[in-house]
Scaffold this active site. Structure first.
Site, PDB file in Angstrom:
ATOM      1  N   CYS A 184       0.822  -1.224   0.000  1.00 44.60           N
ATOM      2  CA  CYS A 184       0.000   0.000   0.000  1.00 44.60           C
ATOM      3  C   CYS A 184       0.849   1.264   0.000  1.00 44.60           C
ATOM      4  O   CYS A 184       0.318   2.358  -0.169  1.00 44.60           O
ATOM      5  CB  CYS A 184      -0.921   0.007   1.212  1.00 44.60           C
ATOM      6  SG  CYS A 184      -1.931  -1.453   1.316  1.00 44.60           S
ATOM      7  N   HIS A 200      -3.003   6.850   3.503  1.00 41.33           N
ATOM      8  CA  HIS A 200      -3.460   5.559   2.981  1.00 41.33           C
ATOM      9  C   HIS A 200      -4.805   5.233   3.635  1.00 41.33           C
ATOM     10  O   HIS A 200      -4.967   5.366   4.848  1.00 41.33           O
ATOM     11  CB  HIS A 200      -2.416   4.481   3.305  1.00 41.33           C
ATOM     12  CG  HIS A 200      -2.887   3.100   2.986  1.00 41.33           C
ATOM     13  ND1 HIS A 200      -3.575   2.799   1.838  1.00 41.33           N
ATOM     14  CD2 HIS A 200      -2.786   1.936   3.682  1.00 41.33           C
ATOM     15  CE1 HIS A 200      -3.870   1.512   1.833  1.00 41.33           C
ATOM     16  NE2 HIS A 200      -3.408   0.975   2.940  1.00 41.33           N
ATOM     17  N   ASN A 250      -9.877  -0.517   1.502  1.00 45.66           N
ATOM     18  CA  ASN A 250      -8.430  -0.405   1.294  1.00 45.66           C
ATOM     19  C   ASN A 250      -8.103  -0.885  -0.130  1.00 45.66           C
ATOM     20  O   ASN A 250      -8.212  -2.069  -0.422  1.00 45.66           O
ATOM     21  CB  ASN A 250      -7.729  -1.262   2.349  1.00 45.66           C
ATOM     22  CG  ASN A 250      -6.219  -1.245   2.213  1.00 45.66           C
ATOM     23  OD1 ASN A 250      -5.672  -0.808   1.209  1.00 45.66           O
ATOM     24  ND2 ASN A 250      -5.541  -1.743   3.237  1.00 45.66           N
TER      25      ASN A 250
HETATM   26  N1  ACO Z   1     -16.640  -9.142  11.783  1.00 45.71           N
HETATM   27  C1  ACO Z   1     -16.878  -9.442  13.063  1.00 45.71           C
HETATM   28  N2  ACO Z   1     -15.899  -9.715  13.935  1.00 45.71           N
HETATM   29  C2  ACO Z   1     -14.643  -9.705  13.481  1.00 45.71           C
HETATM   30  C3  ACO Z   1     -14.328  -9.416  12.147  1.00 45.71           C
HETATM   31  C4  ACO Z   1     -15.398  -9.133  11.290  1.00 45.71           C
HETATM   32  N3  ACO Z   1     -15.220  -8.833   9.985  1.00 45.71           N
HETATM   33  N4  ACO Z   1     -12.989  -9.487  11.997  1.00 45.71           N
HETATM   34  C5  ACO Z   1     -12.467  -9.788  13.194  1.00 45.71           C
HETATM   35  N5  ACO Z   1     -13.465  -9.950  14.094  1.00 45.71           N
HETATM   36  C6  ACO Z   1     -13.370 -10.284  15.487  1.00 45.71           C
HETATM   37  C7  ACO Z   1     -12.114 -11.056  15.823  1.00 45.71           C
HETATM   38  O1  ACO Z   1     -12.287 -12.437  15.569  1.00 45.71           O
HETATM   39  C8  ACO Z   1     -11.967 -10.751  17.291  1.00 45.71           C
HETATM   40  O2  ACO Z   1     -12.836 -11.586  18.010  1.00 45.71           O
HETATM   41  P1  ACO Z   1     -12.392 -12.195  19.420  1.00 45.71           P
HETATM   42  O3  ACO Z   1     -12.157 -11.018  20.314  1.00 45.71           O
HETATM   43  O4  ACO Z   1     -13.563 -13.037  19.785  1.00 45.71           O
HETATM   44  O5  ACO Z   1     -11.138 -12.972  19.136  1.00 45.71           O
HETATM   45  C9  ACO Z   1     -12.478  -9.309  17.415  1.00 45.71           C
HETATM   46  O6  ACO Z   1     -13.278  -9.077  16.238  1.00 45.71           O
HETATM   47  C10 ACO Z   1     -11.391  -8.267  17.466  1.00 45.71           C
HETATM   48  O7  ACO Z   1     -10.424  -8.580  16.469  1.00 45.71           O
HETATM   49  P2  ACO Z   1      -9.184  -7.684  16.236  1.00 45.71           P
HETATM   50  O8  ACO Z   1      -8.381  -8.250  15.111  1.00 45.71           O
HETATM   51  O9  ACO Z   1      -8.485  -7.417  17.543  1.00 45.71           O
HETATM   52  O10 ACO Z   1      -9.897  -6.339  15.764  1.00 45.71           O
HETATM   53  P3  ACO Z   1      -9.249  -4.952  15.479  1.00 45.71           P
HETATM   54  O11 ACO Z   1      -9.940  -3.926  16.264  1.00 45.71           O
HETATM   55  O12 ACO Z   1      -7.748  -4.998  15.517  1.00 45.71           O
HETATM   56  O13 ACO Z   1      -9.670  -4.716  13.965  1.00 45.71           O
HETATM   57  C11 ACO Z   1      -8.719  -4.822  11.788  1.00 45.71           C
HETATM   58  C12 ACO Z   1      -9.219  -5.603  12.964  1.00 45.71           C
HETATM   59  C13 ACO Z   1      -9.865  -4.026  11.225  1.00 45.71           C
HETATM   60  C14 ACO Z   1      -8.196  -5.797  10.744  1.00 45.71           C
HETATM   61  C15 ACO Z   1      -7.602  -3.867  12.247  1.00 45.71           C
HETATM   62  O14 ACO Z   1      -6.659  -4.572  12.989  1.00 45.71           O
HETATM   63  C16 ACO Z   1      -6.904  -3.188  11.101  1.00 45.71           C
HETATM   64  O15 ACO Z   1      -7.491  -2.386  10.398  1.00 45.71           O
HETATM   65  N6  ACO Z   1      -5.596  -3.445  10.947  1.00 45.71           N
HETATM   66  C17 ACO Z   1      -4.821  -2.823   9.895  1.00 45.71           C
HETATM   67  C18 ACO Z   1      -5.050  -3.613   8.641  1.00 45.71           C
HETATM   68  C19 ACO Z   1      -4.466  -2.965   7.446  1.00 45.71           C
HETATM   69  O16 ACO Z   1      -4.470  -1.762   7.314  1.00 45.71           O
HETATM   70  N7  ACO Z   1      -3.977  -3.796   6.533  1.00 45.71           N
HETATM   71  C20 ACO Z   1      -3.577  -3.390   5.264  1.00 45.71           C
HETATM   72  C21 ACO Z   1      -2.176  -3.015   5.193  1.00 45.71           C
HETATM   73  S1  ACO Z   1      -1.813  -2.398   3.648  1.00 45.71           S
HETATM   74  C22 ACO Z   1      -1.444  -3.573   2.432  1.00 45.71           C
HETATM   75  O17 ACO Z   1      -0.303  -3.580   1.985  1.00 45.71           O
HETATM   76  C23 ACO Z   1      -2.514  -4.477   1.869  1.00 45.71           C
END
Ligand code: ACO
Length: 343
Positions: free
Chosen positions: A122, A262, A292
């Site tokens: 990204c 981003h 994204n």
């Molecule tokens: N729907 C419902 N629940 C979900 C979902 C979903 N889509 N996804 C995860 N959960 C659950 C998890 O299983 C977890 O449940 P648990 O507590 O029972 O284990 C809970 O929600 C919390 O999960 P986390 O992963 O801690 O949630 P977080 O608040 O960190 O959000 C997210 C997750 C949105 C992925 C976040 O971490 C994020 O945005 N990270 C950055 C990702 C990113 O930007 N990646 C791209 C990089 S760029 C590239 O080069 C492609």
């Protein structure tokens, strides 16, 4: 990590025109609710995303790149024949080779000029802008086409709720060329933390794990991500790199009129706004509509911002991103309006 001050050079290089393209197909949170165990409420509160665009089967990265490139050429008021360099940032090329930039060159009906792809996840658009800027500033090149494009839907696992809600498809393009002194790119920072690269990978299909029945069976051709690790990295690096690059440009945070970050997650963007003490209204946001879009994200957002008319001649703009690698890129530019024609 290399921080470059571009004002030291004699020639000033800036953006003469931008363009973008997204596929027509829309994937809403309601549709995702029917595909994986998730909810509109979870997706909106945890990411800020409401819908994303998904390319149909016949559309490849070079097609979206071409659409975005045509708009950027039109707004820069130049012809494809005037280009002497094409750089395409992507992690979803049409195929391993030829490079998507070469396919794009052919589609544009031109030949002979250098055309190559660059892979920085990204952060790709910022990487490609910086590489093109230095080739224009130091070399014989005069006009460059930079495109960030990704069709992440092809490598997204729609059985994995932790990633399938995040990604969409698109392209963002910019034409770079000489601008009056004091305008254009003022400073940039590119960096990578290869030791942390394992938190965001597409493991299958390369020389380490070539495609096989087993690799398909093990779902190795889809994005694997430890989201919370990426989140922590993003929040830290957006703040640190933006601060360094603004200082390198000889500016204060108050001078920054627009930040184009981003578009990964609204919570990451809000946290950057808080840490940088820049009002959230000065961060351009379209993650709600596109999710994204990886290498396309910053170019797509910059193009939308330019088309609103809110980006004025002389505004100081920060482009800042993070991605697979793990990589990051941050740039400061002073917007030059001369070559732009608005729709
Ligand atoms: N729907 C419902 N629940 C979900 C979902 C979903 N889509 N996804 C995860 N959960 C659950 C998890 O299983 C977890 O449940 P648990 O507590 O029972 O284990 C809970 O929600 C919390 O999960 P986390 O992963 O801690 O949630 P977080 O608040 O960190 O959000 C997210 C997750 C949105 C992925 C976040 O971490 C994020 O945005 N990270 C950055 C990702 C990113 O930007 N990646 C791209 C990089 S760029 C590239 O080069 C492609």
């Amino acid at each position: 990590m290399i921080v470059t001050e571009m004002r030291e050079s004699i020639k000033a290089i800036g953006i003469l025109g931008t363009g973008s393209a997204v596929p027509e197909g829309v994937l809403t949170n309601a549709q995702l609710e029917a595909m994986v165990d998730t909810s509109d409420e979870w997706i909106v509160t945890r990411t800020g995303i409401r819908e994303r665009r998904i390319a149909d089967q016949g559309t490849a990265s070079s097609h979206l790149a071409y659409e975005a490139a045509l708009k950027a050429l039109e707004r820069a008021q130049i012809q494809a024949e005037d280009l002497d360099l094409i750089i395409c940032a992507t992690v979803t090329p049409d195929m391993a080779f030829p490079a998507t930039a070469c396919l794009l060159q052919d589609r544009l009906g031109i030949n002979a000029i250098p055309a190559f792809d660059l892979s920085a996840g990204c952060s790709g658009f910022g990487y490609a802008l910086t590489v093109a800027e230095s080739m224009l500033r130091g070399g014989p090149y005069k006009k460059a086409l930079v495109v960030g494009v990704d069709i992440l839907s092809r490598i997204t696992d729609y059985e994995d709720r932790s990633t399938s809600v995040l990604f969409g498809d698109g392209a963002g393009a910019a034409i770079l060329g000489e601008v009056p002194n004091g305008f254009g790119f003022l400073a940039s920072e590119l960096g990578a933390d290869g030791a942390s690269g394992g938190v965001l990978q597409l493991p299958g299909g390369g020389s380490l794990q070539p495609a096989s029945l087993e690799s398909v069976h093990r779902r190795q051709h889809f994005i694997k991500m430890q989201g919370s690790d990426v989140f922590k990295f993003a929040v830290r690096i957006l703040e640190e790199s933006a601060k360094r690059v603004v200082a390198k440009a000889g500016l204060a945070m108050e001078d920054v009129v627009w930040v184009v970050p981003h578009q990964a997650n609204i919570r990451i963007i809000r946290s950057a706004a808080n840490r940088l003490e820049i009002p959230e209204e000065r961060f351009f946001v379209n993650v709600d509509r596109y999710g994204n879009t990886s290498a396309a994200s910053i170019g797509l957002a910059l193009d939308e911002l330019a088309q609103t008319g809110d980006l004025k001649h002389g505004d100081y703009v920060v482009l800042v991103g993070f991605g697979a690698g793990l990589t990051w890129s941050a740039l400061v530019l002073r917007w030059f309006e001369g070559g732009l024609v608005r729709e």
